[in-house]
Design an enzyme around this catalytic site. Sequence first.
Site, PDB file in Angstrom:
ATOM      1  N   LYS A  78      44.519   1.473  41.000  1.00  0.00           N
ATOM      2  CA  LYS A  78      43.573   0.652  40.233  1.00  0.00           C
ATOM      3  C   LYS A  78      42.353   0.331  41.085  1.00  0.00           C
ATOM      4  CE  LYS A  78      43.442  -3.569  37.394  1.00  0.00           C
ATOM      5  NZ  LYS A  78      44.137  -4.833  37.043  1.00  0.00           N
ATOM      6  N   SER A 153      44.509  -5.658  32.062  1.00  0.00           N
ATOM      7  CA  SER A 153      43.330  -4.989  32.568  1.00  0.00           C
ATOM      8  C   SER A 153      43.622  -3.652  33.247  1.00  0.00           C
ATOM      9  CB  SER A 153      42.603  -5.903  33.565  1.00  0.00           C
ATOM     10  OG  SER A 153      43.422  -6.153  34.691  1.00  0.00           O
ATOM     11  N   SER A 177      48.345  -8.259  33.393  1.00  0.00           N
ATOM     12  CA  SER A 177      47.615  -6.988  33.438  1.00  0.00           C
ATOM     13  C   SER A 177      48.395  -5.765  33.878  1.00  0.00           C
ATOM     14  CB  SER A 177      46.390  -7.125  34.336  1.00  0.00           C
ATOM     15  OG  SER A 177      45.374  -7.757  33.617  1.00  0.00           O
TER      16      SER A 177
END
Length: 490
Positions: A78, A153, A177
């Site tokens: 990420k 997210s 997330s």
Amino acid sequence: MDLTFASLSEISEAVTAKKLSAKEVATHFQQRVQALDPKLNAFAALNPDVIKEADAIDARIAKGENVGVLAGVPFGIKDMLCTKGLATTAGSKILSGFIPPYDATVVSRLKKAGVVIMGKLNQDEFAMGSSNETSFFGPVKNPWDLERVPGGSSGGSAAAQAARLVPGTIGTDTGGSIRQPASFCGIVGVKPTYGRVSRYGIIAFASSLDQAGPMVSTVKDAALTLEVISGHDPMDSTSSQKQVPAWSKNLSSDIKGMKIGVIKEYLSGGLEADTQKTFDEALATVKKMGAEIVEISVAGTEFAIPVYYLVATSEASSNLARYDGVRFGYRAEFPRLSGVELEEFYGKTRGEGFGAEVKRRIMLGTYCLSSGYYDAYYNKAGQVRRLLTEQFIDAFKKCDAILSPVTAAPAFKLGELVHDPMTMYLNDIFTTSTNLAGLPGMSVPFGLSQSGLPIGVQVTGAHFEEQKMLNVAYALESVSSVKGKNPHVI
Ligand code: GLN
């Protein structure tokens, strides 16, 4: 071995035994990224040196070195995590052009175990969002249905994993997330106990809530990855000294006699029909496997959303003050700098560099922390957070793990909620309390909706009791209806 769907240890064992080179593995997944990512937009940046890094792993193996338990396994990371020499932006324009001079501890530990970094994964800007629609790089598509969001997210991580663009990914979870996108994309996502995984080198959103964790295809892969990235780090003063157990070696689907808690306050209905059905089936399954269901009360969960959105925005407003156009990334253009007032300099840079959602959070958080409101909002939220944590600690005296939904419904359509922040925030109803209390929580794929979308269930453990949590998930995974099913895009 079908490389596309191979487990982490299948790949690393084959590479270590020289049945397959790390280069072949990296090339295979690189081709998948090239073929499929244009449909998904899961990657924010690709590592130009991926083949070179794979070659280096092969060279070490040729010399007889013991590379590690993830030898030659490509991972996507990420974009919240710093990667040395590789662009890191947190999905924000304000960090465009930022190349970290060091690796986050999670990344250096993965590399030490033999991982090859495929690239950086798309996400909501600064991890603020539940749909991956606030990213500077544009939205990510859900590989099960390209008209739907992958969740957020960590939407890029979930989509890349579900489409098997890489065998493993890392996400971060501040209020859900990792778990929510894992549920929306039919993969396994684990948020560890707060302090289990070092936050060093992870771009800070809300420091008292943030944790990184694995987003992978199976519970076993999750346990193995978690072992690699966990453990004390002197560079993060909140990282725990606790020993890291060999979770992957102690996985057991025998949950007979275990006590599974169900939170009374979550039973008031309001779940979409397929989600309710999936949750009911999960409960019936663990019962059939010999676990005992116990009803527990965690009354503070009623306030989880407001408390989370006070704490997280307050911490974010403070953390994001560092993006001033001087030290990192983006700086607004000025015809000439001399004569520009400092406030104008900051204002223009931050005004252009941050997106609307991030600005909304900074304003909310600044308001919560302002003198006159501090006691009413930030302090009060801290007090309720403490109560909630104590209620969870009490509840875990009566049960070994808690079962709950991850979200109230499966993946929604792109554009459906993006202009309705309040409804978007309500998506976090079942996930934020885990972060507020610092507990480990995970999503394991379990059901399929009528229209074929995956639905996860959430398993929450007591502090540092990841093994019990993983075992319940392992048991559910063994009979999951998502098992063996792949998203349309594959
Ligand atoms: N959806 C939540 C938010 O927007 C959670 C984000 C996260 O866990 N990073 O804040």
